[in-house]
Design a protein around this motif. Sequence first.
Motif, short mmCIF file in Angstrom:
data_model
loop_
_atom_site.label_atom_id
_atom_site.label_comp_id
_atom_site.label_asym_id
_atom_site.label_seq_id
_atom_site.Cartn_x
_atom_site.Cartn_y
_atom_site.Cartn_z
N GLY A 153 0.82 -1.21 0.00
CA GLY A 153 0.00 0.00 0.00
C GLY A 153 0.85 1.26 0.00
N TYR A 154 0.61 2.14 -0.99
CA TYR A 154 1.34 3.40 -1.05
C TYR A 154 0.43 4.49 -0.47
CZ TYR A 154 4.50 7.00 -2.78
OH TYR A 154 5.40 8.03 -2.86
N SER A 155 0.86 5.11 0.62
CA SER A 155 0.03 6.11 1.31
C SER A 155 0.93 7.09 2.05
CB SER A 155 -0.90 5.41 2.31
OG SER A 155 -0.12 4.78 3.32
N ASP A 181 -1.94 -1.02 -5.90
CA ASP A 181 -2.80 -1.17 -7.09
C ASP A 181 -3.08 0.14 -7.80
OD1 ASP A 181 -2.89 -3.84 -6.58
OD2 ASP A 181 -4.91 -3.85 -5.72
N ASN A 182 -2.77 1.27 -7.16
CA ASN A 182 -3.13 2.57 -7.73
C ASN A 182 -1.95 3.40 -8.21
OD1 ASN A 182 -5.93 2.16 -7.02
ND2 ASN A 182 -5.34 2.58 -4.91
N GLY A 196 4.96 -3.54 -8.05
CA GLY A 196 3.83 -4.06 -8.81
C GLY A 196 2.56 -4.01 -8.00
N ARG A 197 1.57 -4.85 -8.42
CA ARG A 197 0.28 -4.87 -7.76
C ARG A 197 0.31 -5.74 -6.51
NH1 ARG A 197 -3.72 -2.78 -10.74
NH2 ARG A 197 -5.31 -4.06 -9.71
N ILE A 198 -0.68 -5.51 -5.64
CA ILE A 198 -0.74 -6.25 -4.37
C ILE A 198 -0.91 -7.75 -4.63
CG2 ILE A 198 -2.11 -6.57 -2.26
CD1 ILE A 198 -2.70 -3.55 -2.35
N ALA A 199 -1.64 -8.11 -5.69
CA ALA A 199 -1.85 -9.53 -6.01
C ALA A 199 -0.55 -10.26 -6.30
CB ALA A 199 -2.81 -9.66 -7.18
N ALA A 214 4.70 -5.08 5.96
CA ALA A 214 4.05 -3.96 6.63
C ALA A 214 2.90 -3.47 5.75
CB ALA A 214 5.04 -2.84 6.91
N ILE A 215 1.68 -3.52 6.28
CA ILE A 215 0.52 -3.04 5.54
C ILE A 215 0.40 -1.54 5.76
CG2 ILE A 215 -1.98 -3.20 5.28
CD1 ILE A 215 -1.81 -6.06 6.31
N THR A 216 0.56 -0.78 4.68
CA THR A 216 0.55 0.69 4.77
C THR A 216 -0.52 1.27 3.83
OG1 THR A 216 2.38 0.71 3.18
CG2 THR A 216 2.96 0.91 5.50
N LEU A 217 -1.69 0.67 3.83
CA LEU A 217 -2.78 1.13 2.96
C LEU A 217 -3.23 2.54 3.33
CD1 LEU A 217 -5.02 -2.07 3.00
CD2 LEU A 217 -3.64 -1.27 1.07
N GLY A 218 -3.71 3.28 2.32
CA GLY A 218 -4.30 4.58 2.57
C GLY A 218 -5.69 4.43 3.17
#
Length: 467
Positions: A153-155, A181-182, A196-199, A214-218
Amino acid sequence: MIKENQKHFNRLQVAIDAFVIAVSYFMAWFLKFHLPFLSDGGGRLPFRIYMSALLLIVPGYLLLYYACSLYTPKRVQGRRLEFSNIWKANTIGMFLLLAVLYMIKLMDFSRHVIFIFYVVNICMEILSRTLIRVGLRKMRASGYNQKHILLVGYSRACEEYIDRILANPQWGYQIRGILDDNVAAGTEYKGIKVLGRIANLMVILPQNHLDEIAITLGLSEYFRLEEIVALCEKSGVHTKFIPDYNRIIPTKPYTEDILGLPVINIRYVPLTNTFNALVKRIMDIFGAIAAIVLFSPIMLFSVIMIKLTSPGPLIYKQERVGLHNRTFMMYKFRSMEVQPPEEEKKAWTVKNDPRVTNFGKFMRKTSIDELPQLFNVLKGEMSLVGPRPERPFFVEKFREEIPRYMIKHQVRPGLTGWAQVNGYRGNTSIRKRIEYDLYYIENWTIGLDVKILILTFFKGFVNKNAY
């Protein structure tokens, strides 16, 4: 591999601690009975009796160290917190030892040995752990003992995490990349690429020897959190969550468990706990009575000088906002000429304010004018330590202009506070004052109150910003 290394390191740390405890105890015995100025020349128990106590002391202290989080990885425990925990564990240990000696009625066992051991062990433990910390930092800065992490996750939280990792190479973290993914693959932030993508997580994992994810989702992607966590846990790699709401929820959120449902309080306020509030109130009552007795000659002198130098009442009452936004009348020695109420509400006192009397300037500079607030403390309207109360006019103004300003009213206002001993009083930045007030509210302890009261004597009474 990293987990195994951590286990080995913890075992080594326990062995070092056991050695330090034993050596400190032996040194305490030696200092007591072999230094002329400590030895009282009287009878004493045999050496073997004192040393046999180590069979209780060493395992007991190691359990205390564990209970006080002294075997937490040094990557996540700061030096000050570690030193504080060492002091806490040793203090508890000393009182337990004294209690045991009292219960078994071993009166010939020197209490001086216990006190010397307390001091020596704290000093030696801090020294040993400092040396270990320095050694680990040098190793990690040189590329050894590293942890390899992948960010999902890019945030804003992702960027802030990268900033801290890059600014502290001694932590020993290596970020291998970001999945999102974005954001297009190849995008970089300070040299860290989006891979790349999370998948692609399950494809990337076999190719990289990762220690953590590390999950860093927006915030806008939190609806995917359950899916992402499930995907990460399939990897079998240790996963942690770095929230993107750190500007809303404090660093140390207060969590509750309601029959299995986790609840996160937006603001952790220790003084909402009944026991903490009771302890602080008892401290306020006894402290205020002692201070009134101690400063009564100064207050009497001030009363005489006010009466001689300026016509008007001795005590000035002003409406302030306190606990739970309730107003109260705060007492001060009058330091200004008597003026209409509508005039005095217009602004704060500024440098060389013509309304302030000559003796009033002295009282304000030395904070003598604040002493009547000790009676506000006795009445329960104020506390010895807390955020300084403000007038309703300014409260209404600041609540709209300064985020989180109203949080200060979740505790009783104080005669002195964390902001004041750090120089933020009088005509200084209100935003900085609120930052210090919030720190105090969220990190309150009796120890912090005592520290602020001590600092007030050295830094708080006389202040260049008090006009």
